[in-house]
Design a protein around this motif. Structure first.
Motif, PDB file in Angstrom:
ATOM      1  N   ILE A  48       0.868  -1.167   0.000  1.00  0.00           N
ATOM      2  CA  ILE A  48       0.000   0.000   0.000  1.00  0.00           C
ATOM      3  C   ILE A  48       0.910   1.225   0.000  1.00  0.00           C
ATOM      4  N   VAL A  49       0.665   2.107  -0.945  1.00  0.00           N
ATOM      5  CA  VAL A  49       1.520   3.286  -1.130  1.00  0.00           C
ATOM      6  C   VAL A  49       0.640   4.512  -1.356  1.00  0.00           C
ATOM      7  N   PRO A  50       1.205   5.715  -1.273  1.00  0.00           N
ATOM      8  CA  PRO A  50       0.423   6.922  -1.588  1.00  0.00           C
ATOM      9  C   PRO A  50      -0.098   6.885  -3.021  1.00  0.00           C
ATOM     10  N   TYR A  51      -1.332   7.352  -3.198  1.00  0.00           N
ATOM     11  CA  TYR A  51      -1.940   7.435  -4.532  1.00  0.00           C
ATOM     12  C   TYR A  51      -1.091   8.366  -5.394  1.00  0.00           C
ATOM     13  N   ALA A  52      -0.730   7.897  -6.585  1.00  0.00           N
ATOM     14  CA  ALA A  52       0.137   8.690  -7.463  1.00  0.00           C
ATOM     15  C   ALA A  52       0.011   8.171  -8.888  1.00  0.00           C
ATOM     16  N   PRO A  53       0.419   8.968  -9.878  1.00  0.00           N
ATOM     17  CA  PRO A  53       0.399   8.502 -11.264  1.00  0.00           C
ATOM     18  C   PRO A  53       1.297   7.276 -11.451  1.00  0.00           C
ATOM     19  N   LEU A  54       0.962   6.462 -12.439  1.00  0.00           N
ATOM     20  CA  LEU A  54       1.785   5.304 -12.795  1.00  0.00           C
ATOM     21  C   LEU A  54       2.790   5.702 -13.863  1.00  0.00           C
ATOM     22  N   SER A  55       3.920   5.026 -13.870  1.00  0.00           N
ATOM     23  CA  SER A  55       4.919   5.243 -14.916  1.00  0.00           C
ATOM     24  C   SER A  55       5.026   3.957 -15.720  1.00  0.00           C
ATOM     25  N   LEU A  56       4.628   4.022 -16.997  1.00  0.00           N
ATOM     26  CA  LEU A  56       4.637   2.849 -17.863  1.00  0.00           C
ATOM     27  C   LEU A  56       5.368   3.148 -19.161  1.00  0.00           C
ATOM     28  N   ASP A  57       6.044   2.143 -19.676  1.00  0.00           N
ATOM     29  CA  ASP A  57       6.715   2.256 -20.960  1.00  0.00           C
ATOM     30  C   ASP A  57       5.665   2.427 -22.063  1.00  0.00           C
ATOM     31  N   PRO A  58       5.921   3.277 -23.063  1.00  0.00           N
ATOM     32  CA  PRO A  58       4.945   3.431 -24.162  1.00  0.00           C
ATOM     33  C   PRO A  58       4.635   2.125 -24.890  1.00  0.00           C
ATOM     34  N   ALA A  59       5.542   1.155 -24.789  1.00  0.00           N
ATOM     35  CA  ALA A  59       5.308  -0.136 -25.442  1.00  0.00           C
ATOM     36  C   ALA A  59       4.597  -1.132 -24.530  1.00  0.00           C
ATOM     37  N   ALA A  60       4.194  -0.707 -23.335  1.00  0.00           N
ATOM     38  CA  ALA A  60       3.488  -1.612 -22.428  1.00  0.00           C
ATOM     39  C   ALA A  60       2.314  -2.250 -23.160  1.00  0.00           C
ATOM     40  N   MET A  61       2.191  -3.549 -23.045  1.00  0.00           N
ATOM     41  CA  MET A  61       1.262  -4.299 -23.881  1.00  0.00           C
ATOM     42  C   MET A  61      -0.199  -3.916 -23.675  1.00  0.00           C
ATOM     43  N   VAL A  62      -0.543  -3.396 -22.495  1.00  0.00           N
ATOM     44  CA  VAL A  62      -1.934  -3.011 -22.266  1.00  0.00           C
ATOM     45  C   VAL A  62      -2.389  -1.945 -23.255  1.00  0.00           C
ATOM     46  N   PHE A  63      -1.472  -1.077 -23.666  1.00  0.00           N
ATOM     47  CA  PHE A  63      -1.835   0.009 -24.586  1.00  0.00           C
ATOM     48  C   PHE A  63      -2.117  -0.496 -25.998  1.00  0.00           C
ATOM     49  N   HIS A  64      -1.580  -1.652 -26.341  1.00  0.00           N
ATOM     50  CA  HIS A  64      -1.635  -2.118 -27.722  1.00  0.00           C
ATOM     51  C   HIS A  64      -2.561  -3.313 -27.932  1.00  0.00           C
ATOM     52  N   TYR A  65      -2.686  -4.167 -26.912  1.00  0.00           N
ATOM     53  CA  TYR A  65      -3.449  -5.405 -27.088  1.00  0.00           C
ATOM     54  C   TYR A  65      -4.571  -5.573 -26.071  1.00  0.00           C
ATOM     55  N   GLY A  66      -4.754  -4.581 -25.211  1.00  0.00           N
ATOM     56  CA  GLY A  66      -5.943  -4.534 -24.370  1.00  0.00           C
ATOM     57  C   GLY A  66      -6.042  -5.586 -23.287  1.00  0.00           C
ATOM     58  N   GLN A  67      -4.903  -6.133 -22.829  1.00  0.00           N
ATOM     59  CA  GLN A  67      -4.967  -7.092 -21.723  1.00  0.00           C
ATOM     60  C   GLN A  67      -5.208  -6.318 -20.432  1.00  0.00           C
ATOM     61  N   ALA A  68      -6.488  -6.157 -20.078  1.00  0.00           N
ATOM     62  CA  ALA A  68      -6.868  -5.398 -18.884  1.00  0.00           C
ATOM     63  C   ALA A  68      -8.207  -5.913 -18.383  1.00  0.00           C
ATOM     64  N   VAL A  69      -8.281  -6.171 -17.084  1.00  0.00           N
ATOM     65  CA  VAL A  69      -9.536  -6.596 -16.454  1.00  0.00           C
ATOM     66  C   VAL A  69      -9.748  -5.748 -15.201  1.00  0.00           C
ATOM     67  N   PHE A  70     -10.996  -5.667 -14.753  1.00  0.00           N
ATOM     68  CA  PHE A  70     -11.255  -4.874 -13.551  1.00  0.00           C
ATOM     69  C   PHE A  70     -12.473  -5.405 -12.820  1.00  0.00           C
ATOM     70  N   GLU A  71     -12.663  -4.898 -11.601  1.00  0.00           N
ATOM     71  CA  GLU A  71     -13.824  -5.215 -10.781  1.00  0.00           C
ATOM     72  C   GLU A  71     -14.333  -3.938 -10.131  1.00  0.00           C
ATOM     73  N   GLY A  72     -15.510  -4.017  -9.520  1.00  0.00           N
ATOM     74  CA  GLY A  72     -16.058  -2.884  -8.795  1.00  0.00           C
ATOM     75  C   GLY A  72     -16.865  -3.377  -7.614  1.00  0.00           C
ATOM     76  N   LEU A  73     -16.563  -2.887  -6.432  1.00  0.00           N
ATOM     77  CA  LEU A  73     -17.313  -3.224  -5.231  1.00  0.00           C
ATOM     78  C   LEU A  73     -17.324  -2.012  -4.321  1.00  0.00           C
ATOM     79  N   LYS A  74     -17.993  -2.115  -3.171  1.00  0.00           N
ATOM     80  CA  LYS A  74     -18.145  -0.936  -2.317  1.00  0.00           C
ATOM     81  C   LYS A  74     -17.921  -1.261  -0.846  1.00  0.00           C
ATOM     82  N   ALA A  75     -17.505  -0.223  -0.110  1.00  0.00           N
ATOM     83  CA  ALA A  75     -17.444  -0.271   1.350  1.00  0.00           C
ATOM     84  C   ALA A  75     -18.440   0.739   1.891  1.00  0.00           C
TER      85      ALA A  75
END
Length: 355
Positions: A48-75
């Motif tokens: 657990i760290v302070p909320y901050a921007p991410l640093s990613l390489d422009p060639a990171a595969m998520v940007f090109h091939y869409g390998q990304a999943v997510f969830e949503g829940l509540k407290a």
């Protein structure tokens, strides 16, 4: 605190927003949970760290091939000050289902749940207490390997962020108008409709944009093959009360298995209100409207919980439901489910997890 991850507190706390004007997904808390995956090493470095921007390489595969999943829940914070999560085990189980579909390595659900709990504890003073508010929890995983080539990434980043939120729809439980989509499709069996992946939502934006231009809040999706059978409404599962029976489309390989959907079905069964999962066509729905047996309609999802539907537009035919007003069952389901979530109604199902 779990010994399996570290906690670094922020030195620069943010100013908290006005609870009466939160909106949805516009404000974010002071901290986030991170965990890396490296092929050969597995998931590691949970923190657990302070909320901050991410640093990613422009060639990171998520940007090109869409390998990304997510969830949503509540407290939720109860009147007595307890902090409750609603069925987080179900969300993490579904996250692994999404992971499998997108060739992302499985997570340790118990470890991530402990990380979420500790993150919520760390930012507990961000949980709003005004009526209808909650702390939205967004876990997501992205492919981070810096390489171009269509194959599963050997590196990933799991992130969990928190957002204090108000009602998803500012108008609250006021029934919305929906356009039945006849050109675009949401998903097909064998595709990614069963996974909560970013690309599904990107593909829905054009139809949503066109519906809004015509004055509709959302779109009702039909199946991608015959464009005949009802699947989802916007990004929610959908229910119809027809002649005293509540009907929801059966999970068929292209419909997302919603945690709220599952909960609503169990509540209906508990209240002995007839409920069935089956195929339902838009023609059947229109006929029910004509003969007066279409009594209620509503969407279900984590963000909105219950979203009543007051009108459908199908091939220029206007289907008005319950005179455009919220139905008795819809209201009762909303009151019961939100009551369990915020601790005002006894949880006889064992769905809430205290933080």
């Amino acid at each position: 605190m779990s010994s399996q991850f570290t906690v670094e507190k922020t030195q620069h706390p943010k100013t908290k927003p006005d609870q009466q004007n939160l909106g949805f997904g516009k404000h974010f808390t002071d901290h986030m949970f991170l965990m890396n995956y490296t092929a050969g090493e597995g998931w590691h470095d949970a923190r657990i760290v302070p909320y901050a921007p991410l640093s990613l390489d422009p060639a990171a595969m998520v940007f090109h091939y869409g390998q990304a999943v997510f969830e949503g829940l509540k407290a939720y914070k109860t009147e007595g000050g307890r902090v409750l999560l609603f069925r987080p085990d179900q969300n993490l189980e579904r996250l692994n289902i999404s992971n499998e579909r997108l060739s992302i390595p499985q997570i340790d659900e118990a470890l991530v749940l402990e990380g979420i709990k500790e993150l919520v504890r760390t930012d507990a003073d961000w949980i709003p207490t005004a009526e209808g508010t909650s702390l939205y929890i967004r876990p997501f995983i992205i492919a981070t390997d810096a390489a171009l080539g269509v194959h599963p990434s050997p590196q990933y980043l799991l992130i969990v962020i928190l957002s204090p939120v108000g009602a998803y729809y500012p108008e609250g439980l006021k029934p919305v108008k929906i356009n039945v989509e006849s050109e675009y499709v949401r998903a097909v069996r064998g595709g990614t409709g069963v996974a909560k992946t970013a690309g599904n939502y990107a593909a829905s934006l054009r139809a949503q944009e066109e519906a809004e231009k015509q004055g509709y809040a959302q779109v009702l999706w039909l199946d991608g093959v015959e464009k005949k059978y009802i699947e989802e409404v916007g990004s929610m599962n959908v229910f119809f009360k027809i002649n005293g029976e509540v009907v929801t489309p059966a999970l068929n390989g292209s419909i997302l298995s919603g945690v709220t959907r599952r909960s609503i079905i169990q509540i209906l069964q508990d209240k002995e209100i007839p409920v069935v999962e089956r195929r339902i066509s838009i023609e059947e729905l229109y006929e029910a409207s004509v003969n007066g047996t279409l009594e209620e309609a509503f969407g279900t999802g984590t963000a909105a919980v219950i979203s009543p539907i007051g009108e459908l537009n199908w091939e220029d035919k206007q289907i008005t439901i319950n005179k455009g007003e919220i139905g008795q069952v819809s209201q009762e389901l909303y009151d019961t489910l939100t009551g369990i979530q915020n601790g005002k109604v006894k949880d006889t199902f064992g769905w809430t997890f205290e933080v």
